[in-house]
Design a protein around this motif. Sequence first.
Motif, PDB file in Angstrom:
ATOM      1  N   ARG A  83      36.023  31.851 -55.390  1.00  0.00           N
ATOM      2  CA  ARG A  83      34.722  31.629 -54.747  1.00  0.00           C
ATOM      3  C   ARG A  83      34.558  30.152 -54.400  1.00  0.00           C
ATOM      4  NH1 ARG A  83      33.666  31.939 -60.189  1.00  0.00           N
ATOM      5  NH2 ARG A  83      32.456  30.229 -61.090  1.00  0.00           N
ATOM      6  N   ARG A  84      33.704  29.894 -53.418  1.00  0.00           N
ATOM      7  CA  ARG A  84      33.410  28.520 -52.991  1.00  0.00           C
ATOM      8  C   ARG A  84      32.341  27.909 -53.892  1.00  0.00           C
ATOM      9  NH1 ARG A  84      37.934  27.733 -50.351  1.00  0.00           N
ATOM     10  NH2 ARG A  84      38.304  29.448 -48.885  1.00  0.00           N
ATOM     11  N   PRO A  85      32.291  26.570 -53.979  1.00  0.00           N
ATOM     12  CA  PRO A  85      31.243  25.934 -54.790  1.00  0.00           C
ATOM     13  C   PRO A  85      29.858  26.334 -54.299  1.00  0.00           C
ATOM     14  CG  PRO A  85      32.951  24.349 -54.202  1.00  0.00           C
ATOM     15  CD  PRO A  85      33.237  25.586 -53.413  1.00  0.00           C
ATOM     16  N   VAL A 107      33.466  35.573 -51.035  1.00  0.00           N
ATOM     17  CA  VAL A 107      33.297  35.877 -52.456  1.00  0.00           C
ATOM     18  C   VAL A 107      31.863  35.602 -52.903  1.00  0.00           C
ATOM     19  CG1 VAL A 107      34.099  35.334 -54.782  1.00  0.00           C
ATOM     20  CG2 VAL A 107      35.729  35.401 -52.883  1.00  0.00           C
ATOM     21  N   ASN A 108      31.304  34.489 -52.451  1.00  0.00           N
ATOM     22  CA  ASN A 108      29.922  34.157 -52.817  1.00  0.00           C
ATOM     23  C   ASN A 108      28.949  35.195 -52.290  1.00  0.00           C
ATOM     24  OD1 ASN A 108      31.611  31.582 -52.285  1.00  0.00           O
ATOM     25  ND2 ASN A 108      30.030  30.885 -53.703  1.00  0.00           N
ATOM     26  N   GLU A 125      30.074  23.980 -39.145  1.00  0.00           N
ATOM     27  CA  GLU A 125      30.920  22.916 -38.609  1.00  0.00           C
ATOM     28  C   GLU A 125      31.637  22.126 -39.691  1.00  0.00           C
ATOM     29  OE1 GLU A 125      28.067  23.742 -37.413  1.00  0.00           O
ATOM     30  OE2 GLU A 125      28.507  24.167 -35.300  1.00  0.00           O
ATOM     31  N   ASP A 126      31.059  22.032 -40.893  1.00  0.00           N
ATOM     32  CA  ASP A 126      31.668  21.238 -41.950  1.00  0.00           C
ATOM     33  C   ASP A 126      32.657  22.041 -42.797  1.00  0.00           C
ATOM     34  OD1 ASP A 126      29.629  22.835 -42.957  1.00  0.00           O
ATOM     35  OD2 ASP A 126      29.292  21.495 -44.674  1.00  0.00           O
ATOM     36  N   LEU A 127      32.910  23.288 -42.433  1.00  0.00           N
ATOM     37  CA  LEU A 127      33.808  24.139 -43.206  1.00  0.00           C
ATOM     38  C   LEU A 127      35.206  24.122 -42.595  1.00  0.00           C
ATOM     39  CD1 LEU A 127      31.435  27.210 -43.703  1.00  0.00           C
ATOM     40  CD2 LEU A 127      31.652  25.165 -45.122  1.00  0.00           C
ATOM     41  N   PHE A 128      36.212  24.222 -43.444  1.00  0.00           N
ATOM     42  CA  PHE A 128      37.596  24.213 -42.988  1.00  0.00           C
ATOM     43  C   PHE A 128      38.002  25.637 -42.592  1.00  0.00           C
ATOM     44  CE2 PHE A 128      37.147  20.669 -45.961  1.00  0.00           C
ATOM     45  CZ  PHE A 128      37.611  19.617 -45.189  1.00  0.00           C
TER      46      PHE A 128
END
Length: 213
Positions: free
Chosen positions: A43-45, A77-78, A175-178
């Motif tokens: 999961r992402r932070p 996942v989140n 936009e800030d996600l890879f």
Amino acid sequence: MSSSQPAILPISNQQVDVPATTPAFRAFINNITENVRSGLSSRRPWSELVDRSAFSKPDSITDAAGRIRKNYSYFRVNYITVVAAVLGFSLLTNPFSLITLVGLLAAWLFLYLFRPSDPPLVILGRTFSERETLGLLIVSSIVVIFLTSVGSVLISALLLGTALVSAHGAFRTPEDLFLDEQEPGASTGFLSFLSGAASNAAASAAPAVAARV
């Protein structure tokens, strides 16, 4: 005059046979636990999920749909965790639905999937064949899901969780996600838990089901 001796109780060395399906059920639980743990580890932070500076109004419905797709690819996942949390909270606030659903699941596990075919199932002095047991479970599932409050609770919770996820995905700018690194692996992650758990459950239950064929 003979002294009275205390009565000696006979000791039986009989052993209680453990059902052959117990290892399969234990493997089933272990597989689900491992898959959940593996899925949650990817999961992402949560700080990225609730970053207030990254929220903005979408320009159009097309822009909102694109954001939802990209955010779901990254926060998969989140999002599934959020939906599961809403579902769990709904069941906890409806004890009747929770108890009924747990009872139905336990009935499927212990009366059919992980129950040996010999001896046959006996309830209140009546012997049920395998087909009768399966038919009774199917009918019980239909009644529980569609004719009680369980179905409405599940559907309402899933709709609410999906609405929350969709709203977040539409207003969260990606936009800030890879995304370029994440999209090729869109089929991996927590969703693999669902297919993995299903295949593991089928593999664990296969010996018990095969014995009935």
